[in-house]
Design a protein around this motif. Structure first.
Motif, mmCIF file in Angstrom:
data_model
loop_
_atom_site.group_PDB
_atom_site.id
_atom_site.type_symbol
_atom_site.label_atom_id
_atom_site.label_comp_id
_atom_site.label_asym_id
_atom_site.label_seq_id
_atom_site.Cartn_x
_atom_site.Cartn_y
_atom_site.Cartn_z
ATOM 1 N N LYS A 6 0.810 -1.111 0.069
ATOM 2 C CA LYS A 6 -0.100 -0.104 -0.063
ATOM 3 C C LYS A 6 0.860 1.391 0.031
ATOM 4 O O LYS A 6 0.522 2.261 -0.714
ATOM 5 C CB LYS A 6 -0.895 -0.057 1.110
ATOM 6 C CG LYS A 6 -2.016 -0.946 1.056
ATOM 7 C CD LYS A 6 -3.106 -0.810 2.252
ATOM 8 C CE LYS A 6 -4.102 -2.042 2.038
ATOM 9 N NZ LYS A 6 -4.846 -2.201 3.303
ATOM 10 N N LEU A 7 1.867 1.260 0.886
ATOM 11 C CA LEU A 7 2.885 2.470 0.891
ATOM 12 C C LEU A 7 3.442 2.552 -0.486
ATOM 13 O O LEU A 7 3.532 3.570 -0.966
ATOM 14 C CB LEU A 7 3.874 2.079 1.775
ATOM 15 C CG LEU A 7 5.020 3.270 2.165
ATOM 16 C CD1 LEU A 7 4.364 4.690 2.462
ATOM 17 C CD2 LEU A 7 6.110 2.830 3.041
ATOM 18 N N LEU A 8 4.012 1.590 -1.097
ATOM 19 C CA LEU A 8 4.468 1.666 -2.630
ATOM 20 C C LEU A 8 3.691 2.018 -3.440
ATOM 21 O O LEU A 8 4.198 2.992 -4.369
ATOM 22 C CB LEU A 8 5.238 0.331 -2.980
ATOM 23 C CG LEU A 8 6.261 -0.056 -2.016
ATOM 24 C CD1 LEU A 8 6.946 -1.397 -2.390
ATOM 25 C CD2 LEU A 8 7.695 0.776 -1.991
ATOM 26 N N ASN A 9 2.280 1.719 -3.476
ATOM 27 C CA ASN A 9 1.212 2.205 -4.328
ATOM 28 C C ASN A 9 1.243 3.987 -4.363
ATOM 29 O O ASN A 9 0.799 4.227 -5.429
ATOM 30 C CB ASN A 9 -0.118 1.599 -4.203
ATOM 31 C CG ASN A 9 0.013 0.024 -4.453
ATOM 32 O OD1 ASN A 9 0.738 -0.510 -5.297
ATOM 33 N ND2 ASN A 9 -0.882 -0.621 -3.867
ATOM 34 N N LEU A 10 1.412 4.331 -3.125
ATOM 35 C CA LEU A 10 1.571 5.752 -3.180
ATOM 36 C C LEU A 10 2.817 6.333 -3.917
ATOM 37 O O LEU A 10 2.691 7.689 -4.367
ATOM 38 C CB LEU A 10 1.897 6.252 -1.594
ATOM 39 C CG LEU A 10 0.678 5.863 -0.770
ATOM 40 C CD1 LEU A 10 1.230 6.330 0.936
ATOM 41 C CD2 LEU A 10 -0.450 6.630 -1.161
ATOM 42 N N PHE A 11 3.796 5.709 -4.073
ATOM 43 C CA PHE A 11 5.064 6.459 -4.885
ATOM 44 C C PHE A 11 5.312 5.901 -6.312
ATOM 45 O O PHE A 11 6.088 6.208 -6.988
ATOM 46 C CB PHE A 11 5.980 6.173 -3.937
ATOM 47 C CG PHE A 11 6.002 6.747 -2.538
ATOM 48 C CD1 PHE A 11 6.307 7.980 -2.594
ATOM 49 C CD2 PHE A 11 5.883 6.045 -1.404
ATOM 50 C CE1 PHE A 11 6.147 8.617 -1.202
ATOM 51 C CE2 PHE A 11 5.737 6.519 -0.303
ATOM 52 C CZ PHE A 11 5.798 8.174 -0.212
ATOM 53 N N VAL A 12 4.747 4.512 -6.571
ATOM 54 C CA VAL A 12 5.049 3.831 -7.781
ATOM 55 C C VAL A 12 3.711 3.822 -8.617
ATOM 56 O O VAL A 12 2.860 3.599 -8.344
ATOM 57 C CB VAL A 12 5.426 2.303 -7.434
ATOM 58 C CG1 VAL A 12 5.917 1.704 -8.630
ATOM 59 C CG2 VAL A 12 6.750 2.254 -6.639
ATOM 60 N N GLU A 13 4.113 4.011 -10.094
ATOM 61 C CA GLU A 13 2.979 4.024 -10.923
ATOM 62 C C GLU A 13 2.302 2.615 -10.902
ATOM 63 O O GLU A 13 2.957 1.592 -10.872
ATOM 64 C CB GLU A 13 3.433 4.492 -12.525
ATOM 65 C CG GLU A 13 4.065 5.877 -12.387
ATOM 66 C CD GLU A 13 4.418 6.372 -13.654
ATOM 67 O OE1 GLU A 13 4.393 5.237 -14.713
ATOM 68 O OE2 GLU A 13 4.996 7.366 -14.021
ATOM 69 N N ALA A 14 1.173 2.598 -11.190
ATOM 70 C CA ALA A 14 0.481 1.450 -11.658
ATOM 71 C C ALA A 14 0.808 0.517 -12.720
ATOM 72 O O ALA A 14 1.089 1.406 -13.969
ATOM 73 C CB ALA A 14 -0.965 1.627 -11.557
ATOM 74 N N ALA A 15 0.955 -0.486 -12.648
ATOM 75 C CA ALA A 15 1.254 -1.359 -14.103
ATOM 76 C C ALA A 15 0.213 -0.901 -15.429
ATOM 77 O O ALA A 15 -0.877 -0.897 -14.843
ATOM 78 C CB ALA A 15 1.487 -2.754 -13.894
ATOM 79 N N GLU A 16 0.653 -1.060 -16.496
ATOM 80 C CA GLU A 16 -0.046 -0.848 -17.608
ATOM 81 C C GLU A 16 -0.720 -2.340 -17.769
ATOM 82 O O GLU A 16 0.165 -3.329 -17.962
ATOM 83 C CB GLU A 16 0.701 -0.132 -18.854
ATOM 84 C CG GLU A 16 1.236 1.105 -18.590
ATOM 85 C CD GLU A 16 2.066 1.752 -19.940
ATOM 86 O OE1 GLU A 16 1.522 1.242 -21.028
ATOM 87 O OE2 GLU A 16 2.748 2.542 -19.502
ATOM 88 N N LYS A 17 -1.880 -2.384 -18.263
ATOM 89 C CA LYS A 17 -2.511 -3.565 -18.526
ATOM 90 C C LYS A 17 -3.089 -3.715 -19.889
ATOM 91 O O LYS A 17 -3.197 -2.492 -20.619
ATOM 92 C CB LYS A 17 -3.830 -3.833 -17.527
ATOM 93 C CG LYS A 17 -3.312 -3.794 -16.304
ATOM 94 C CD LYS A 17 -4.706 -4.179 -15.312
ATOM 95 C CE LYS A 17 -4.362 -4.358 -13.975
ATOM 96 N NZ LYS A 17 -5.334 -4.712 -13.152
#
Length: 80
Positions: free
Chosen positions: A69-80
């Protein structure tokens, strides 16, 4: 590969494998650095590993979701 393990077990299996490797490495290094005599190194290492593995396993199960959850704040979501 036939007869794969179902995906629902992935998180637990990840924690099991990761905790085993982490506990082996960390306990081995600490025992080596702290030991005055290295003649009983293997038995001390295995004792430390057996004690630390369940602790690391539970810690990974509890901490990994929060880290994700913390990393989701700083890392872009993967392209699908």
């Amino acid at each position: 590969m036939a007869n794969k393990i179902p995906y629902r077990y992935r998180t637990v299996l990840f924690a099991l494998v990761m905790s085993c490797n982490t506990a082996l490495i960390v306990s081995g290094i600490i025992i080596y650095l702290r030991s005055a005599s290295h003649e009983h190194y293997i038995s001390q290492w295995l004792s430390a590993f057996i004690l630390s593995w369940p602790i690391v396993f539970i810690a990974i199960l509890l901490i990994a979701p929060m880290v994700n959850k913390l990393l989701n704040l700083f890392v872009e979501a993967a392209e699908k």
